[in-house]
Design a protein around this motif. Sequence first.
Motif, mmCIF file in Angstrom:
data_model
loop_
_atom_site.group_PDB
_atom_site.id
_atom_site.type_symbol
_atom_site.label_atom_id
_atom_site.label_comp_id
_atom_site.label_asym_id
_atom_site.label_seq_id
_atom_site.Cartn_x
_atom_site.Cartn_y
_atom_site.Cartn_z
ATOM 1 N N LEU A 126 1.092 -1.372 0.374
ATOM 2 C CA LEU A 126 -0.313 0.390 0.081
ATOM 3 C C LEU A 126 0.328 0.957 0.069
ATOM 4 O O LEU A 126 0.551 2.461 -0.436
ATOM 5 N N VAL A 127 1.728 1.427 0.515
ATOM 6 C CA VAL A 127 2.968 2.448 0.354
ATOM 7 C C VAL A 127 3.640 2.187 -0.842
ATOM 8 O O VAL A 127 3.362 3.384 -1.694
ATOM 9 N N ILE A 128 3.932 1.260 -1.704
ATOM 10 C CA ILE A 128 4.090 1.534 -3.101
ATOM 11 C C ILE A 128 2.855 2.314 -3.707
ATOM 12 O O ILE A 128 3.410 2.935 -4.344
ATOM 13 N N THR A 129 1.668 1.727 -3.888
ATOM 14 C CA THR A 129 0.388 1.644 -4.388
ATOM 15 C C THR A 129 0.593 3.306 -4.492
ATOM 16 O O THR A 129 0.223 4.776 -5.343
ATOM 17 N N ARG A 130 0.194 4.101 -2.770
ATOM 18 C CA ARG A 130 0.152 5.007 -2.583
ATOM 19 C C ARG A 130 0.788 6.176 -4.262
ATOM 20 O O ARG A 130 1.057 7.619 -4.431
ATOM 21 N N LYS A 131 2.644 6.292 -3.836
ATOM 22 C CA LYS A 131 3.587 6.728 -4.965
ATOM 23 C C LYS A 131 3.629 6.295 -6.027
ATOM 24 O O LYS A 131 3.445 7.235 -6.994
ATOM 25 N N VAL A 132 2.622 4.664 -6.392
ATOM 26 C CA VAL A 132 2.149 4.926 -8.053
ATOM 27 C C VAL A 132 1.123 6.064 -8.642
ATOM 28 O O VAL A 132 1.045 6.053 -9.410
ATOM 29 N N GLY A 133 0.387 6.053 -7.428
ATOM 30 C CA GLY A 133 -0.697 7.444 -7.938
ATOM 31 C C GLY A 133 0.129 8.283 -8.141
ATOM 32 O O GLY A 133 -0.918 9.274 -8.614
ATOM 33 N N ILE A 134 0.403 8.382 -7.536
ATOM 34 C CA ILE A 134 1.742 10.490 -7.002
ATOM 35 C C ILE A 134 1.898 10.846 -8.202
ATOM 36 O O ILE A 134 1.910 11.682 -9.456
ATOM 37 N N GLU A 135 3.037 10.150 -9.426
ATOM 38 C CA GLU A 135 3.303 9.802 -9.677
ATOM 39 C C GLU A 135 2.848 9.629 -11.336
ATOM 40 O O GLU A 135 2.999 10.547 -12.157
ATOM 41 N N LEU A 136 1.657 8.666 -11.032
ATOM 42 C CA LEU A 136 0.771 9.140 -12.601
ATOM 43 C C LEU A 136 -0.040 10.120 -12.671
ATOM 44 O O LEU A 136 -0.307 11.076 -13.342
ATOM 45 N N ASN A 137 -0.513 10.827 -11.239
ATOM 46 C CA ASN A 137 -0.835 11.864 -11.036
ATOM 47 C C ASN A 137 0.075 13.506 -11.766
ATOM 48 O O ASN A 137 -0.705 14.534 -12.072
ATOM 49 N N ASN A 138 1.084 12.800 -11.346
ATOM 50 C CA ASN A 138 1.971 14.300 -11.367
ATOM 51 C C ASN A 138 2.566 14.290 -13.399
ATOM 52 O O ASN A 138 2.474 15.200 -13.537
ATOM 53 N N ARG A 139 1.344 13.593 -13.750
ATOM 54 C CA ARG A 139 2.004 13.021 -15.451
ATOM 55 C C ARG A 139 0.801 13.568 -16.104
ATOM 56 O O ARG A 139 0.468 13.146 -16.946
ATOM 57 N N GLY A 140 -0.303 13.408 -15.000
ATOM 58 C CA GLY A 140 -1.395 13.547 -16.187
ATOM 59 C C GLY A 140 -2.410 12.336 -16.643
ATOM 60 O O GLY A 140 -2.928 12.875 -17.549
ATOM 61 N N ILE A 141 -1.678 11.214 -15.878
ATOM 62 C CA ILE A 141 -2.125 9.865 -16.431
ATOM 63 C C ILE A 141 -2.839 9.357 -15.527
ATOM 64 O O ILE A 141 -3.291 9.935 -14.506
ATOM 65 N N VAL A 142 -4.614 9.118 -15.808
ATOM 66 C CA VAL A 142 -6.069 8.897 -15.279
ATOM 67 C C VAL A 142 -5.949 7.519 -15.317
ATOM 68 O O VAL A 142 -6.164 7.239 -15.793
ATOM 69 N N SER A 143 -6.139 7.419 -13.712
ATOM 70 C CA SER A 143 -6.275 6.184 -13.372
ATOM 71 C C SER A 143 -7.306 5.623 -13.593
ATOM 72 O O SER A 143 -8.015 5.982 -12.565
ATOM 73 N N HIS A 144 -7.828 4.831 -14.630
ATOM 74 C CA HIS A 144 -9.701 4.603 -14.534
ATOM 75 C C HIS A 144 -9.658 3.151 -13.794
ATOM 76 O O HIS A 144 -10.349 2.983 -12.347
ATOM 77 N N ASP A 145 -8.639 2.603 -12.744
ATOM 78 C CA ASP A 145 -9.290 1.539 -12.091
ATOM 79 C C ASP A 145 -7.334 0.628 -11.665
ATOM 80 O O ASP A 145 -7.105 1.099 -12.368
#
Length: 334
Positions: free
Chosen positions: A274-293
């Motif tokens: 879950l710590v890893i998952t948190r950072k994945v979300g941060i990095e994708l958000n920073n790139r403007g990539i939309v996490s659909h699921d």
Amino acid sequence: MRKPKKLLNDPNNVRQEVMQGLVYAYNGKLTAIADYCAVYGNHISNDQVVVISGGGSGHEPTFAGFIGEGGIDGCALGEVFTSPSPDQIIELTKATEKGNGVLFLYGNYSGDGMNFDISAEILAEENIATKTIRATDDIASAPLSKLSDRRGVAGIMFLYKIAGAASQFEKYNLENLYQVVAKANANVRTIGVALDGCALPQSNNFNFELDENEIEIGIGIHGEAGLRRQAMTSSDEVVKEMIDRLCDDLPFQTGDRVCVLINNLGALSNTELLVITRKVGIELNNRGIVSHDIAVGHFCTSLEMSGFSITLMKLDDELQRLYDLPCQTLGWRK
């Protein structure tokens, strides 16, 4: 020297007992072809293309744990980290096909490819039509210029999802099913990291070992060598490099819609995941990539290997529509 510990019975009978465990866990929704160590779902309809997979045991729930409604239809179980035989694949295909053709969908490994190809040739002589997709999502296993040489790893779960939805719910014919799963495969990328190795059931040694302060970037799911070994560092630093590599490879760009898979290779704690998952979300958000699921958990493991992988699948309207259809399997429900 540290020795592996496993809670098993006979190390030479693992896949049979895995098959029996699957049948019990599916609680009436799975049929075993016991003599051939193969299983198929009881959901298969007469008007669909059948999707068959297979591979070595030791990666559960991949492969057979994704049989079910909205998933694949059958699976041939190999010995641990070993391809299933042509006999297994042929018997499974004959037991399940409904006259509409069969899609073989499996990871890109030489033994699997050889045995599924042999099976396809023999089945063709009996007028059973097949097409083949080999998952090639592991970006560390070959350069982009040799995409067809890449191995299949956790990203195959997304291919199963697309294939199951298209075949079972939307009744794609064999050619159209092949085309949409090939499109999904072209838009899936995975990279893994290991903190420690794993051991085959019959072995008293790990298949690879890392120093106490060492990790390996790009590890394969059988312990294949990765891109490099390096000193242990923070979760955030490791995840940022992984996302950078994934995004540069396709590439994934601002505005893209993606499905995200954070996969536990075996022994990593859920806390770390879950710590890893948190950072994945941060990095994708920073790139403007939309996490659909986002899916987080054990999906494609490597026995007790300590590590994880990250998978991204880029969506278009067709892939998103198929992905959003329901899925009821042992390994994943949505």
